[in-house]
Design a protein around this motif. Sequence first.
Motif, PDB file in Angstrom:
ATOM      1  N   CYS A 149       0.821  -1.198   0.000  1.00  0.00           N
ATOM      2  CA  CYS A 149       0.000   0.000   0.000  1.00  0.00           C
ATOM      3  C   CYS A 149       0.854   1.246   0.000  1.00  0.00           C
TER       4      CYS A 149
ATOM      5  N   LEU B 144      -0.178   3.904   1.611  1.00  0.00           N
ATOM      6  CA  LEU B 144      -0.416   4.528   2.914  1.00  0.00           C
ATOM      7  C   LEU B 144      -0.136   3.507   4.017  1.00  0.00           C
ATOM      8  N   ARG B 145      -0.186   3.965   5.252  1.00  0.00           N
ATOM      9  CA  ARG B 145       0.037   3.076   6.402  1.00  0.00           C
ATOM     10  C   ARG B 145      -0.997   3.403   7.475  1.00  0.00           C
ATOM     11  N   CYS B 146      -2.280   3.301   7.138  1.00  0.00           N
ATOM     12  CA  CYS B 146      -3.331   3.674   8.099  1.00  0.00           C
ATOM     13  C   CYS B 146      -3.134   2.911   9.409  1.00  0.00           C
TER      14      CYS B 146
ATOM     15  N   TYR C  89      -5.063   1.860  11.677  1.00  0.00           N
ATOM     16  CA  TYR C  89      -5.988   0.773  12.030  1.00  0.00           C
ATOM     17  C   TYR C  89      -5.822  -0.447  11.123  1.00  0.00           C
ATOM     18  N   CYS C  90      -4.877  -0.368  10.195  1.00  0.00           N
ATOM     19  CA  CYS C  90      -4.750  -1.416   9.184  1.00  0.00           C
ATOM     20  C   CYS C  90      -3.359  -2.019   9.136  1.00  0.00           C
ATOM     21  N   MET C  91      -2.344  -1.160   9.135  1.00  0.00           N
ATOM     22  CA  MET C  91      -0.971  -1.646   8.944  1.00  0.00           C
ATOM     23  C   MET C  91      -0.033  -1.070   9.991  1.00  0.00           C
TER      24      MET C  91
ATOM     25  N   GLY D 133      -4.683  -4.309   0.761  1.00  0.00           N
ATOM     26  CA  GLY D 133      -3.690  -3.423   0.174  1.00  0.00           C
ATOM     27  C   GLY D 133      -4.333  -2.410  -0.785  1.00  0.00           C
ATOM     28  N   GLU D 134      -3.501  -1.817  -1.585  1.00  0.00           N
ATOM     29  CA  GLU D 134      -4.025  -0.818  -2.509  1.00  0.00           C
ATOM     30  C   GLU D 134      -4.091  -1.414  -3.920  1.00  0.00           C
TER      31      GLU D 134
ATOM     32  N   ASN E  61      -7.680   3.683  -1.995  1.00  0.00           N
ATOM     33  CA  ASN E  61      -7.364   4.925  -1.275  1.00  0.00           C
ATOM     34  C   ASN E  61      -7.377   6.117  -2.230  1.00  0.00           C
TER      35      ASN E  61
ATOM     36  N   ASN F 277      -4.873  -5.286   5.585  1.00  0.00           N
ATOM     37  CA  ASN F 277      -4.242  -5.091   4.265  1.00  0.00           C
ATOM     38  C   ASN F 277      -3.932  -6.426   3.592  1.00  0.00           C
TER      39      ASN F 277
END
Length: 336
Positions: A24, A26-28, A30-32, A71-72, A103, A332
């Motif tokens: 991804c 990004l590195r949110c 709550y996810c990663m 993931g993205e 995203n 992710n």
Amino acid sequence: MGQPLVDRFARVHRDLRISLTDRCSLRCTYCMPEQGNEWLARQSILTLDEIVEVARVAAASGITTFRLTGGEPLLRTDIVEIVRRLAALESPAGPIEIAMTTNGIRLPEVLPDLVDAGLARLNISLDTIDRERFHALTRRDRLDDVLAGVRAAQLAGLRPLKINAVAMRGVNDGELADLVAFAIAHDAQMRFIEQMPLDAGHTWDRSTMVTREEILAALSERWALTPVPGRGGAPAEQWRLDDGPHVVGVIASVTAPFCGACDRMRLTADGQLRNCLFSIDEYDLLPVLRSEVAPSERAADVDRILRNCIAGKKAGHAIDDPSFLQPARGMNAIGG
Ligand code: SAM
Ligand code: SF4
């Protein structure tokens, strides 16, 4: 082969969520994790042909919606071809629909080609429209790129366009009504998601998550909310704002689970079938997809594993139960 995918609770499965990568941009939180994520081995990631092979068998058994996620998903260089090949599949259960959750960052570059390839629906994830907050939450300073993606989606005309935000206490819970106004200004529908125990860091806490009731209370301060009937199997409940044309959705996976109407199954980027976001079990398609047998035999093997996966599906996820075990993979790597 060809029979509908029906589980022990008579739920007919129509929707396959395909995670295309665990990577991804990004590195949110709550996810990663910020660093130290254990990436899936590159050689285990399904190729375009392998994805289409699974999807063809699924479509023959009544899957009509394929939602691409990660993931993205836009990080896949073959994303346009994936959409084109999936959109060309046929199902006896009805027209095929290709949707995507993203995203938004690469949308300005690729959206026209995706639409041309057959993408029908788009969900963009955006938790805040405050630049510093976005940076802190995603650990990347890329709000402007996401906003450009939202504008590209608005122009592309895929409707309904949905914007998803995870509601988080002390992060964006003071911004919920502003997010709804932002979505309306971009011809989109805002949807809030209760935070689920799927972060790679295992930091989720039931007592601090923002609930559906709190989300509705916050929105009620700006609009009169009227429930929209006829939800069907959709994860989001909807409310109409001030009896006008706009609606807002809430996906209350934790406090008001919708497992009873679930018609979804999942395929991870490394070829594992899952019957639930929260399941501990996975059904491995990789050995079958990479075996040297004739294509018809391989399709029969994929079909058998799809059916085993559906047969093992539980009535519900039981997040609220003290015995609940969080899946080992982060969101992710499962595919949201
Ligand atoms: N990268 C894409 C995106 O963010 O839209 C697709 C993958 S992401 C895992 C899919 C969705 O899952 C996003 O809307 C994201 O907000 C949501 N999500 C991720 N972790 C979550 C969590 N712990 N609880 C609730 N939703 C989560
Ligand atoms: Fe990436 Fe989506 Fe996870 Fe955020 S929620 S880190 S954008 S996969």
